[in-house]
Enzyme design. Sequence first.
Site, PDB file in Angstrom:
ATOM      1  N   ILE A  85      18.670  78.698  36.646  1.00 54.40           N
ATOM      2  CA  ILE A  85      19.407  78.827  35.536  1.00 54.40           C
ATOM      3  C   ILE A  85      19.449  77.306  35.001  1.00 54.40           C
ATOM      4  O   ILE A  85      19.857  76.463  35.369  1.00 54.40           O
ATOM      5  CB  ILE A  85      20.795  79.058  35.724  1.00 54.40           C
ATOM      6  CG1 ILE A  85      20.813  80.694  36.522  1.00 54.40           C
ATOM      7  CG2 ILE A  85      21.763  79.481  34.541  1.00 54.40           C
ATOM      8  CD1 ILE A  85      19.974  81.832  35.985  1.00 54.40           C
ATOM      9  N   LYS A  86      18.875  77.257  33.529  1.00 55.37           N
ATOM     10  CA  LYS A  86      19.003  76.139  32.867  1.00 55.37           C
ATOM     11  C   LYS A  86      20.368  75.833  32.284  1.00 55.37           C
ATOM     12  O   LYS A  86      20.719  76.719  31.314  1.00 55.37           O
ATOM     13  CB  LYS A  86      17.818  75.866  31.803  1.00 55.37           C
ATOM     14  CG  LYS A  86      16.635  75.785  32.506  1.00 55.37           C
ATOM     15  CD  LYS A  86      15.643  75.651  31.197  1.00 55.37           C
ATOM     16  CE  LYS A  86      15.311  74.264  30.928  1.00 55.37           C
ATOM     17  NZ  LYS A  86      14.186  74.129  29.993  1.00 55.37           N
ATOM     18  N   ILE A  87      21.027  74.616  32.443  1.00 55.61           N
ATOM     19  CA  ILE A  87      22.297  74.449  31.719  1.00 55.61           C
ATOM     20  C   ILE A  87      22.150  73.175  31.408  1.00 55.61           C
ATOM     21  O   ILE A  87      21.670  71.937  32.200  1.00 55.61           O
ATOM     22  CB  ILE A  87      23.495  74.272  33.023  1.00 55.61           C
ATOM     23  CG1 ILE A  87      23.590  75.672  33.587  1.00 55.61           C
ATOM     24  CG2 ILE A  87      24.907  73.767  32.534  1.00 55.61           C
ATOM     25  CD1 ILE A  87      24.658  75.762  34.624  1.00 55.61           C
ATOM     26  N   ILE A 102      15.343  79.974  32.969  1.00 56.05           N
ATOM     27  CA  ILE A 102      15.807  80.601  31.954  1.00 56.05           C
ATOM     28  C   ILE A 102      17.354  79.848  31.490  1.00 56.05           C
ATOM     29  O   ILE A 102      18.099  79.270  32.317  1.00 56.05           O
ATOM     30  CB  ILE A 102      16.157  82.110  32.062  1.00 56.05           C
ATOM     31  CG1 ILE A 102      16.551  82.753  30.808  1.00 56.05           C
ATOM     32  CG2 ILE A 102      17.116  82.414  33.390  1.00 56.05           C
ATOM     33  CD1 ILE A 102      16.534  84.360  30.926  1.00 56.05           C
TER      34      ILE A 102
END
Length: 381
Positions: free
Chosen positions: A146-148, A115
């Site tokens: 977690i997408k960064i 996400i």
Amino acid sequence: MTQQTSTQNPALAALSAEGVSVWLDDLSRDLIRSGKLADLVATRSVVGVTTNPSIFQAALSKGHAYDEQIRELAAGGHDVDASILAVTTDDVRAACDVLAPVFEATGGLDGRVSIEVDPRLAHKTDATVQQALELWRIVDRPNLFIKIPATVAGLPAIARVVAEGVSVNVTLIFSVERYERVIESYLDGLTAAKAAGHDLSTIRSVASFFVSRVDTEIDARLEEIGTDQALNLRGKAGLANARLAYAAYRRAFEGGTRFEQLAAAGALPQRPLWASTGVKNPAYPDTLYVTELVAPNTVNTMPEKTLEAVADHGEVTGDTITARIGAAQQVFDALASVGVNLQDVFRKLEDEGVEKFVVSWKDLLAATKEQLAAHAPNAEG
């Protein structure tokens, strides 16, 4: 790799057997509730899911799967941002639960669902860290990523989030130079996590390297140059770029001194993930960015159309990266020699990548605002 059964598609099973984790680049509530996601795990070797703002925008704009929840959120007085947070994290949590058996069977390697932080925060380090930790807490599943984004502001955010023991999918990587900085950020994060007493074996990461968009941008520039030498380079940059990225991965994680020291404490490599693998030019084979990017310890996340193309007629012939790294460098040397400004290409692709996700997010905000208003006519927007 996932354990194969007789029900798995042969081409995708072969891809998995070569060390490529097959992930689906799509998610919706219908996909989960209908059992289709579970079916793709059972029959298409799918062992992970990636999402992005465009995917969520498309999911919430179609059908009525979200109507009941939107109605409840409107009745509870939730604003637009809170409503989107609730809807998206619920979907991702449910997908994590579908993939939990894969997560267990692979010892945490796969079974992952990603996400993304709000793309409007792409150039804000502190806000990215804050939301990344919030998403990790809300979804509350060990198989979450977690997408960064790999923006300049995203690089220190990656290190700080990993330092908290959170698993990260670094997205929107276009150049090998930026990828090498992403690797350093991951190692910085692991170093800090170790100092803080975190179990490094529980922290996982992938680096999402975009492929087809590179060809789209560079092909347009080659056609503008127009010489035979330039035109002969069309369709070669995306694969060459990814292959050079794989070489960077091997330098860092297969014998790299800094990683070896962390590996002794339980740290695990950050696998390259091939993203943007749907072919945009109809002149190219529709399986190009899958069958030509096969190597151990990689991930390929595919839109369903590409996944089914590979299932139908994909030919997996073994490792198609390692022996071609030298030729990949020659492609980049040739691109520079005909006048392609590669630094400008990658800068433009990153700027456009962030902006595309921001536009999708704003569309999502607008659509959700309308739905909330429709279910609660007297509520403020």
